[in-house]
Design a protein around this motif. Structure first.
Motif, short mmCIF file in Angstrom:
data_model
loop_
_atom_site.label_atom_id
_atom_site.label_comp_id
_atom_site.label_asym_id
_atom_site.label_seq_id
_atom_site.Cartn_x
_atom_site.Cartn_y
_atom_site.Cartn_z
N THR A 295 0.83 -1.21 0.00
CA THR A 295 0.00 0.00 0.00
C THR A 295 0.86 1.25 0.00
O THR A 295 0.54 2.25 -0.66
CB THR A 295 -0.92 0.01 1.23
N GLN A 296 1.97 1.20 0.74
CA GLN A 296 2.85 2.36 0.85
C GLN A 296 3.69 2.57 -0.41
O GLN A 296 3.88 3.72 -0.85
CB GLN A 296 3.79 2.19 2.05
N TYR A 297 4.16 1.49 -1.02
CA TYR A 297 5.15 1.64 -2.08
C TYR A 297 4.65 1.40 -3.50
O TYR A 297 5.34 1.74 -4.45
CB TYR A 297 6.37 0.76 -1.78
N GLN A 298 3.45 0.84 -3.67
CA GLN A 298 2.96 0.71 -5.04
C GLN A 298 2.75 2.09 -5.68
O GLN A 298 3.05 2.26 -6.87
CB GLN A 298 1.69 -0.13 -5.10
N PRO A 299 2.27 3.11 -4.95
CA PRO A 299 2.21 4.45 -5.55
C PRO A 299 3.59 5.00 -5.91
O PRO A 299 3.71 5.80 -6.84
CB PRO A 299 1.55 5.29 -4.45
N VAL A 300 4.62 4.58 -5.19
CA VAL A 300 5.98 5.04 -5.49
C VAL A 300 6.45 4.45 -6.82
O VAL A 300 6.99 5.17 -7.67
CB VAL A 300 6.95 4.65 -4.35
N ILE A 301 6.25 3.15 -7.02
CA ILE A 301 6.66 2.56 -8.29
C ILE A 301 5.80 3.11 -9.43
O ILE A 301 6.29 3.27 -10.56
CB ILE A 301 6.61 1.01 -8.25
N ALA A 302 4.55 3.46 -9.14
CA ALA A 302 3.70 4.08 -10.17
C ALA A 302 4.31 5.41 -10.62
O ALA A 302 4.37 5.71 -11.82
CB ALA A 302 2.29 4.28 -9.63
N GLN A 303 4.75 6.19 -9.65
CA GLN A 303 5.38 7.48 -9.98
C GLN A 303 6.66 7.28 -10.77
O GLN A 303 6.93 8.00 -11.74
CB GLN A 303 5.68 8.26 -8.71
N ARG A 304 7.45 6.26 -10.39
CA ARG A 304 8.71 6.01 -11.10
C ARG A 304 8.46 5.54 -12.53
O ARG A 304 9.17 5.93 -13.45
CB ARG A 304 9.55 4.98 -10.34
N LEU A 305 7.45 4.71 -12.73
CA LEU A 305 7.11 4.27 -14.08
C LEU A 305 6.66 5.45 -14.95
O LEU A 305 7.05 5.56 -16.12
CB LEU A 305 6.02 3.21 -14.04
N LEU A 306 5.85 6.31 -14.36
CA LEU A 306 5.36 7.47 -15.09
C LEU A 306 6.51 8.40 -15.46
O LEU A 306 6.61 8.88 -16.59
CB LEU A 306 4.32 8.21 -14.25
N GLN A 307 7.39 8.65 -14.49
CA GLN A 307 8.56 9.48 -14.77
C GLN A 307 9.44 8.87 -15.84
O GLN A 307 9.94 9.57 -16.74
CB GLN A 307 9.36 9.69 -13.48
N ALA A 308 9.65 7.57 -15.76
CA ALA A 308 10.49 6.89 -16.75
C ALA A 308 9.90 7.03 -18.15
O ALA A 308 10.62 7.32 -19.11
CB ALA A 308 10.63 5.41 -16.39
N ALA A 309 8.59 6.83 -18.27
CA ALA A 309 7.94 6.92 -19.57
C ALA A 309 7.99 8.35 -20.13
O ALA A 309 8.29 8.56 -21.31
CB ALA A 309 6.49 6.45 -19.46
N GLN A 310 7.71 9.33 -19.27
CA GLN A 310 7.74 10.72 -19.73
C GLN A 310 9.15 11.14 -20.13
O GLN A 310 9.35 11.83 -21.15
CB GLN A 310 7.20 11.63 -18.63
N ARG A 311 10.11 10.73 -19.35
CA ARG A 311 11.49 11.10 -19.65
C ARG A 311 12.01 10.38 -20.89
O ARG A 311 12.77 10.96 -21.68
CB ARG A 311 12.37 10.82 -18.42
N LEU A 312 11.61 9.13 -21.07
CA LEU A 312 11.98 8.41 -22.28
C LEU A 312 11.38 9.10 -23.50
O LEU A 312 12.04 9.22 -24.55
CB LEU A 312 11.53 6.95 -22.21
N THR A 313 10.14 9.54 -23.39
CA THR A 313 9.52 10.28 -24.48
C THR A 313 10.36 11.48 -24.87
O THR A 313 10.62 11.72 -26.06
CB THR A 313 8.10 10.75 -24.08
N ASN A 314 10.81 12.22 -23.89
CA ASN A 314 11.62 13.42 -24.16
C ASN A 314 12.99 13.07 -24.74
O ASN A 314 13.48 13.77 -25.64
CB ASN A 314 11.79 14.24 -22.87
N VAL A 315 13.61 12.00 -24.24
CA VAL A 315 14.90 11.59 -24.76
C VAL A 315 14.77 11.17 -26.22
O VAL A 315 15.59 11.56 -27.08
CB VAL A 315 15.48 10.42 -23.92
N LEU A 316 13.74 10.39 -26.52
CA LEU A 316 13.56 9.92 -27.90
C LEU A 316 13.17 11.06 -28.84
O LEU A 316 13.61 11.11 -30.00
CB LEU A 316 12.50 8.82 -27.94
N ALA A 317 12.34 11.98 -28.35
CA ALA A 317 11.97 13.14 -29.18
C ALA A 317 13.19 13.96 -29.56
O ALA A 317 13.25 14.53 -30.66
CB ALA A 317 10.95 13.99 -28.43
N ALA A 318 14.16 14.02 -28.66
CA ALA A 318 15.38 14.79 -28.92
C ALA A 318 16.41 14.01 -29.72
O ALA A 318 17.36 14.60 -30.23
CB ALA A 318 15.99 15.23 -27.58
N SER A 319 16.23 12.70 -29.84
CA SER A 319 17.26 11.85 -30.43
C SER A 319 16.91 11.30 -31.81
O SER A 319 17.79 10.89 -32.55
CB SER A 319 17.55 10.67 -29.49
N LEU A 320 15.61 11.26 -32.14
CA LEU A 320 15.20 10.65 -33.40
C LEU A 320 14.80 11.71 -34.44
O LEU A 320 14.32 12.77 -34.08
CB LEU A 320 14.01 9.70 -33.16
#
Length: 293
Positions: A268-293
């Motif tokens: 209960t405490q940490y599933q929201p944390v991994i949710a935030q990390r997944l969201l951050q990873a996806a958003q940041r990957l989007t930005n990295v790929l947008a700048a690289s392709l």
């Protein structure tokens, strides 16, 4: 020809029966890369599709077997982002095994810029981003590897235990007292069990993360950001409630003695944390790929 076939068969069987130990689980990587792909402009999506088309048949089979798909299933970017885990047992790619994580001294309180110089996760992101930015059509399998590595690394750096300590293998040696648990150590828990949402976990995660996409936008890609991302994971890892280590009176993060038992409210405490990390990873990957392709 028969020798190559037998070698591939051995690798596939090894993958099928090996327990993942040093990587964000396949579901986590699929979520990150699927969301990133969805939020890229069509031009970049088409470039990714073109790069994926260069994947050799033997590597398509590795990806599909790892993801429990038929040999001839279409390779999506989401599934392709697990490729870096499928090649761990291949001799030609052994040198990349250390690129999935970064070790930090137990006496350290934060990750500093240029904390490591080579063969570590932040540098892997920097190297493959730079290489991908130089890729031009017609694309090659070598260039596609850069894309697949980069997508994978963005997932790994956001799994907290990928920025951790060498002597316990990033939590792989932090075993659970409950021997009947599906995940038997802390690293495995954060790779797999923490993502479990019952039946159709992938659909539930995608629905949830899509609904949160616009709530916390990430800044455009800058290479210095990798050290911030690593430190975010490290700060999570070293919290006392994380159950990975406990700081002594000299602020050295000591590993637990013996096997551990997670408290009842840990998920209960940490599933929201991994949710935030997944969201951050996806958003940041989007930005990295947008700048690289």
């Amino acid at each position: 020809m028969m020798t190559k076939y037998l070698a591939l068969t051995v690798i596939i069987l090894t993958i099928s029966f090996s327990k993942p130990s040093f990587a964000l689980g396949k579901l986590g990587h699929q979520l990150v890369c699927q969301l990133a792909f969805e939020h890229l402009p069509e031009k970049q999506q088409n470039k990714i599709t073109d790069l994926l088309s260069t994947i050799p048949d033997q590597h398509k089979k590795l990806i599909n077997h790892f993801n429990n798909q038929k040999d001839n299933s279409t390779i999506t970017f989401a599934r392709a982002c697990t490729w870096a885990d499928t090649i761990r047992h291949l001799k030609d790619f052994k040198n990349y095994n250390a690129w999935h994580y970064m070790n930090v001294p137990r006496s350290q309180s934060k990750v500093n810029t240029n904390e490591c110089q080579q063969n570590c996760l932040p540098q892997a992101i920097l190297q493959h981003q730079q290489t991908l930015a130089q890729a031009q059509s017609p694309y090659t399998w070598q260039q596609a590897q850069t894309l697949l590595f980069l997508g994978h690394w963005l997932g790994d750096i956001h799994q907290p235990l990928h920025i951790s300590f060498k002597d316990d293998l990033g939590g792989n040696k932090i075993a659970f007292a409950d021997t009947e648990a599906k995940c038997n150590n802390l690293h495995g828990y954060w790779d797999h069990c923490i993502l479990y949402k019952g039946k159709e976990s992938e659909t539930k995660w995608l629905t949830s993360l899509r609904s949160q996409w616009s709530q916390s936008p990430q800044p455009n890609w800058q290479k210095e950001q990798v050290w911030q991302w690593a430190d975010e994971s490290f700060q999570i890892t070293t919290k006392s409630t994380f159950n990975y280590c406990h700081k002594d009176n000299q602020s050295v993060c000591q590993k637990p003695q013996g096997k551990i038992t997670l408290p009842p409210d840990y998920l209960t405490q940490y599933q929201p944390v991994i949710a935030q990390r997944l969201l951050q990873a996806a958003q940041r990957l989007t930005n990295v790929l947008a700048a690289s392709l």
